[in-house]
Enzyme design. Sequence first.
Site, PDB file in Angstrom:
ATOM      1  N   LYS A  67       0.849  -1.209   0.000  1.00  0.00           N
ATOM      2  CA  LYS A  67       0.000   0.000   0.000  1.00  0.00           C
ATOM      3  C   LYS A  67       0.878   1.251   0.000  1.00  0.00           C
ATOM      4  O   LYS A  67       0.655   2.182  -0.765  1.00  0.00           O
ATOM      5  CB  LYS A  67      -0.883   0.001   1.246  1.00  0.00           C
ATOM      6  CG  LYS A  67      -1.548   1.342   1.543  1.00  0.00           C
ATOM      7  CD  LYS A  67      -2.387   1.332   2.788  1.00  0.00           C
ATOM      8  CE  LYS A  67      -1.658   1.607   4.046  1.00  0.00           C
ATOM      9  NZ  LYS A  67      -1.365   3.015   4.342  1.00  0.00           N
ATOM     10  N   ARG A  81      -4.568  10.677   4.421  1.00  0.00           N
ATOM     11  CA  ARG A  81      -3.438  11.585   4.616  1.00  0.00           C
ATOM     12  C   ARG A  81      -2.398  11.435   3.515  1.00  0.00           C
ATOM     13  O   ARG A  81      -1.765  12.393   3.085  1.00  0.00           O
ATOM     14  CB  ARG A  81      -2.857  11.137   5.958  1.00  0.00           C
ATOM     15  CG  ARG A  81      -2.024  11.829   6.610  1.00  0.00           C
ATOM     16  CD  ARG A  81      -1.191  11.256   7.649  1.00  0.00           C
ATOM     17  NE  ARG A  81       0.111  11.686   7.293  1.00  0.00           N
ATOM     18  CZ  ARG A  81       0.509  12.945   7.348  1.00  0.00           C
ATOM     19  NH1 ARG A  81      -0.337  13.850   7.713  1.00  0.00           N
ATOM     20  NH2 ARG A  81       1.721  13.272   7.009  1.00  0.00           N
ATOM     21  N   CYS A 124      -4.672  12.309  12.798  1.00  0.00           N
ATOM     22  CA  CYS A 124      -5.455  11.083  12.935  1.00  0.00           C
ATOM     23  C   CYS A 124      -5.168  10.522  14.322  1.00  0.00           C
ATOM     24  O   CYS A 124      -4.374  11.086  15.075  1.00  0.00           O
ATOM     25  CB  CYS A 124      -5.099  10.103  11.828  1.00  0.00           C
ATOM     26  SG  CYS A 124      -3.419   9.522  11.956  1.00  0.00           S
ATOM     27  N   ARG A 152       0.553  14.475  13.006  1.00  0.00           N
ATOM     28  CA  ARG A 152       0.941  14.306  11.593  1.00  0.00           C
ATOM     29  C   ARG A 152       1.248  15.652  10.907  1.00  0.00           C
ATOM     30  O   ARG A 152       0.568  16.081   9.981  1.00  0.00           O
ATOM     31  CB  ARG A 152      -0.136  13.546  10.828  1.00  0.00           C
ATOM     32  CG  ARG A 152      -0.724  12.303  11.456  1.00  0.00           C
ATOM     33  CD  ARG A 152       0.161  11.074  11.532  1.00  0.00           C
ATOM     34  NE  ARG A 152       0.662  10.554  10.320  1.00  0.00           N
ATOM     35  CZ  ARG A 152       0.140   9.520   9.647  1.00  0.00           C
ATOM     36  NH1 ARG A 152      -0.958   8.980  10.060  1.00  0.00           N
ATOM     37  NH2 ARG A 152       0.709   9.071   8.552  1.00  0.00           N
ATOM     38  N   ASP A 182       4.681   0.512  11.996  1.00  0.00           N
ATOM     39  CA  ASP A 182       3.454  -0.110  11.469  1.00  0.00           C
ATOM     40  C   ASP A 182       3.299  -1.558  11.892  1.00  0.00           C
ATOM     41  O   ASP A 182       2.291  -2.185  11.583  1.00  0.00           O
ATOM     42  CB  ASP A 182       3.416  -0.021   9.933  1.00  0.00           C
ATOM     43  CG  ASP A 182       3.259   1.416   9.474  1.00  0.00           C
ATOM     44  OD1 ASP A 182       3.474   1.686   8.278  1.00  0.00           O
ATOM     45  OD2 ASP A 182       2.954   2.279  10.310  1.00  0.00           O
ATOM     46  N   ILE A 226       8.226   6.824  16.936  1.00  0.00           N
ATOM     47  CA  ILE A 226       7.802   7.560  15.732  1.00  0.00           C
ATOM     48  C   ILE A 226       6.513   8.324  16.014  1.00  0.00           C
ATOM     49  O   ILE A 226       6.405   9.515  15.732  1.00  0.00           O
ATOM     50  CB  ILE A 226       7.607   6.592  14.540  1.00  0.00           C
ATOM     51  CG1 ILE A 226       8.847   5.724  14.329  1.00  0.00           C
ATOM     52  CG2 ILE A 226       7.227   7.364  13.291  1.00  0.00           C
ATOM     53  CD1 ILE A 226      10.071   6.462  13.838  1.00  0.00           C
TER      54      ILE A 226
HETATM   55  C1  EPZ Z   1       4.331   6.861   6.233  1.00  0.00           C
HETATM   56  O1  EPZ Z   1       3.579   7.942   6.742  1.00  0.00           O
HETATM   57  C2  EPZ Z   1       3.378   5.677   6.173  1.00  0.00           C
HETATM   58  N1  EPZ Z   1       2.262   5.998   5.307  1.00  0.00           N
HETATM   59  C3  EPZ Z   1       2.864   5.347   7.577  1.00  0.00           C
HETATM   60  O2  EPZ Z   1       2.064   4.169   7.451  1.00  0.00           O
HETATM   61  C4  EPZ Z   1       4.051   5.038   8.473  1.00  0.00           C
HETATM   62  O3  EPZ Z   1       3.589   4.778   9.784  1.00  0.00           O
HETATM   63  C5  EPZ Z   1       5.006   6.236   8.468  1.00  0.00           C
HETATM   64  O4  EPZ Z   1       5.409   6.534   7.114  1.00  0.00           O
HETATM   65  C6  EPZ Z   1       6.257   5.957   9.283  1.00  0.00           C
HETATM   66  O5  EPZ Z   1       6.914   4.827   8.771  1.00  0.00           O
HETATM   67  C7  EPZ Z   1       2.443   5.965   3.966  1.00  0.00           C
HETATM   68  O6  EPZ Z   1       3.526   5.697   3.469  1.00  0.00           O
HETATM   69  C8  EPZ Z   1       1.239   6.254   3.115  1.00  0.00           C
HETATM   70  P1  EPZ Z   1       6.452  10.114   8.308  1.00  0.00           P
HETATM   71  P2  EPZ Z   1       4.224   9.433   6.738  1.00  0.00           P
HETATM   72  O7  EPZ Z   1       6.428  11.423   7.648  1.00  0.00           O
HETATM   73  O8  EPZ Z   1       5.155   9.585   5.616  1.00  0.00           O
HETATM   74  C9  EPZ Z   1       6.940  13.217  11.762  1.00  0.00           C
HETATM   75  C10 EPZ Z   1       0.191   2.797   7.760  1.00  0.00           C
HETATM   76  O9  EPZ Z   1      -0.286   2.277   8.770  1.00  0.00           O
HETATM   77  N2  EPZ Z   1       6.830  14.251  10.708  1.00  0.00           N
HETATM   78  O10 EPZ Z   1       7.534   9.134   7.930  1.00  0.00           O
HETATM   79  O11 EPZ Z   1       3.107  10.388   6.880  1.00  0.00           O
HETATM   80  C11 EPZ Z   1       5.660  12.416  11.947  1.00  0.00           C
HETATM   81  O12 EPZ Z   1       4.766  13.082  12.813  1.00  0.00           O
HETATM   82  C12 EPZ Z   1       0.673   4.229   7.804  1.00  0.00           C
HETATM   83  O13 EPZ Z   1       0.359   2.219   6.651  1.00  0.00           O
HETATM   84  C13 EPZ Z   1       7.134  15.566  11.026  1.00  0.00           C
HETATM   85  O14 EPZ Z   1       7.473  15.887  12.159  1.00  0.00           O
HETATM   86  O15 EPZ Z   1       5.043   9.399   8.095  1.00  0.00           O
HETATM   87  C14 EPZ Z   1       6.182  11.141  12.554  1.00  0.00           C
HETATM   88  O16 EPZ Z   1       6.389  11.340  13.932  1.00  0.00           O
HETATM   89  C15 EPZ Z   1       0.418   4.880   9.162  1.00  0.00           C
HETATM   90  N3  EPZ Z   1       7.048  16.511  10.039  1.00  0.00           N
HETATM   91  C16 EPZ Z   1       7.534  10.942  11.860  1.00  0.00           C
HETATM   92  O17 EPZ Z   1       7.898  12.227  11.346  1.00  0.00           O
HETATM   93  C17 EPZ Z   1       6.691  16.197   8.761  1.00  0.00           C
HETATM   94  O18 EPZ Z   1       6.643  17.103   7.900  1.00  0.00           O
HETATM   95  C18 EPZ Z   1       7.521   9.965  10.708  1.00  0.00           C
HETATM   96  O19 EPZ Z   1       6.429  10.314   9.893  1.00  0.00           O
HETATM   97  C19 EPZ Z   1       6.394  14.857   8.455  1.00  0.00           C
HETATM   98  C20 EPZ Z   1       6.475  13.894   9.444  1.00  0.00           C
END
Ligand code: EPZ
Length: 420
Positions: free
Chosen positions: A22, A92, A116, A121, A307, A329
């Site tokens: 996905k 998202r 969420c 996020r 995840d 995370i």
């Molecule tokens: C991706 O989300 C995945 N979703 C998530 O999977 C997964 O949990 C996450 O990566 C972490 O591995 C998709 O790929 C569609 P991040 P993403 O930006 O990219 C912080 C699932 O269950 N952050 O890597 O949105 C954030 O809050 C989903 O399949 C900032 O601070 O996650 C988090 O603490 C849930 N500023 C950390 O970084 C930003 O601008 C990692 O988030 C962006 C993120």
Amino acid sequence: MDKLVIEGGIKLKGEVTISGAKNAVLPILAATLLTDDACIIKGVPDLRDTNTMIKILRSLGKDADLENGIVSVSSLKKTNCVADYKLVSTMRASFCVLGPLLGKFKKAKVSLPGGCVIGVRPVDLHLKGIRALGTEVNVESGYVIAKAKELKGSHIYLGGVYGSSVLATDNVMMAAVLASGKTVIESAACEPEVEDLAEFLIKMGAKIKGHGTPIIEIEGVRHLHGASHTIIPDRIEAGTMMLAALITRGNILIKNVFYKHLGALIDRLEEAGALMTKTENTIHMRYRGQLKAININTLPYPGFPTDMQAQMMSLMSVTPGISVITEKIYPDRFMHVAELNRMDARIQREGPHAIVEGREELSGAPVMASDLRASACLVLAGLAAKGKTSISRIYHLERGYENMEEKLEKLGAKIWREKE
Ligand code: EPZ
């Protein structure tokens, strides 16, 4: 709305084939916005989220259809560059249309994604990255409004408080491929899904090196052409099935999985005493006797995946001993704790830690899914629990697991749907 009902206590046995990832297919579908040519994406799972992304592509002027795991995308009419709230707020990940719209059209208006249950996020890293490429960014009434006369390559440090960001890396990469000059993304996300996106962009004519490592280098090109690509297997679905074998004390041959994408999970399961046999694209998980409690810290890839945190908590809930699970995370990603405790688990939350005292067995109960991976965790708990478990709001599960109940039924599970 439907609920899922599971009669627990059955050892799962047999073979299961994993669907496409996905979290790879969503940014790869968004990347088709970078060209007017046709693209063919294979190995696409039929999920709520993939269908949402297809709707978003259509709203942006693309013609896109999912048939038998294949999405063909072509340009219908002039692309409009507005991704509206009603679609983006349901998923998202739709925020990753920002980068390709900017790369191709030098402008984009994308609704800010909601938060969420797993966390606030934020998108500050996405905006930092596109600003570094020369984009003027305003945030007005819940929309990011971005425009650039010209995108120019830049050296961008993209690490945040919680480490690298998967979708921020995706967005910046998709904007930079058509920028002029060289872009270096430092502290890039190394997830296999980011690597798969880069592979697709390279097939479209992009010049990218270092994908899958913390330093990605992109040489901008003037034009990208159509391409076809097969999505990598879903490592999180594979991990979930590995735990299904262990928690039901069963024996499952998992097919279409790259074990090299599951290093951290395999390491922790072997530490807990699980034995598995691996080939290039299969993992055979057999229950070989009582596991021991282990501690888990979630980290960016190649660390233990957030995840898989909820699913691991289910397994530790029925493993004797004390397991400390630390979520680095998304420190609030613990909505499943209360639901597991309703099934007689003994879990105590202390900030970003969950302290799990393993029990002999869980008892079936009515529980509620709160997010995608929490719903998978409750399915695992239901498969192991004594008696009947009913899981409401299973639309969360349908977002990220293709035909989960059919796959489990084929493995011998007693699982069915009922109206709420
Ligand atoms: C991706 O989300 C995945 N979703 C998530 O999977 C997964 O949990 C996450 O990566 C972490 O591995 C998709 O790929 C569609 P991040 P993403 O930006 O990219 C912080 C699932 O269950 N952050 O890597 O949105 C954030 O809050 C989903 O399949 C900032 O601070 O996650 C988090 O603490 C849930 N500023 C950390 O970084 C930003 O601008 C990692 O988030 C962006 C993120």
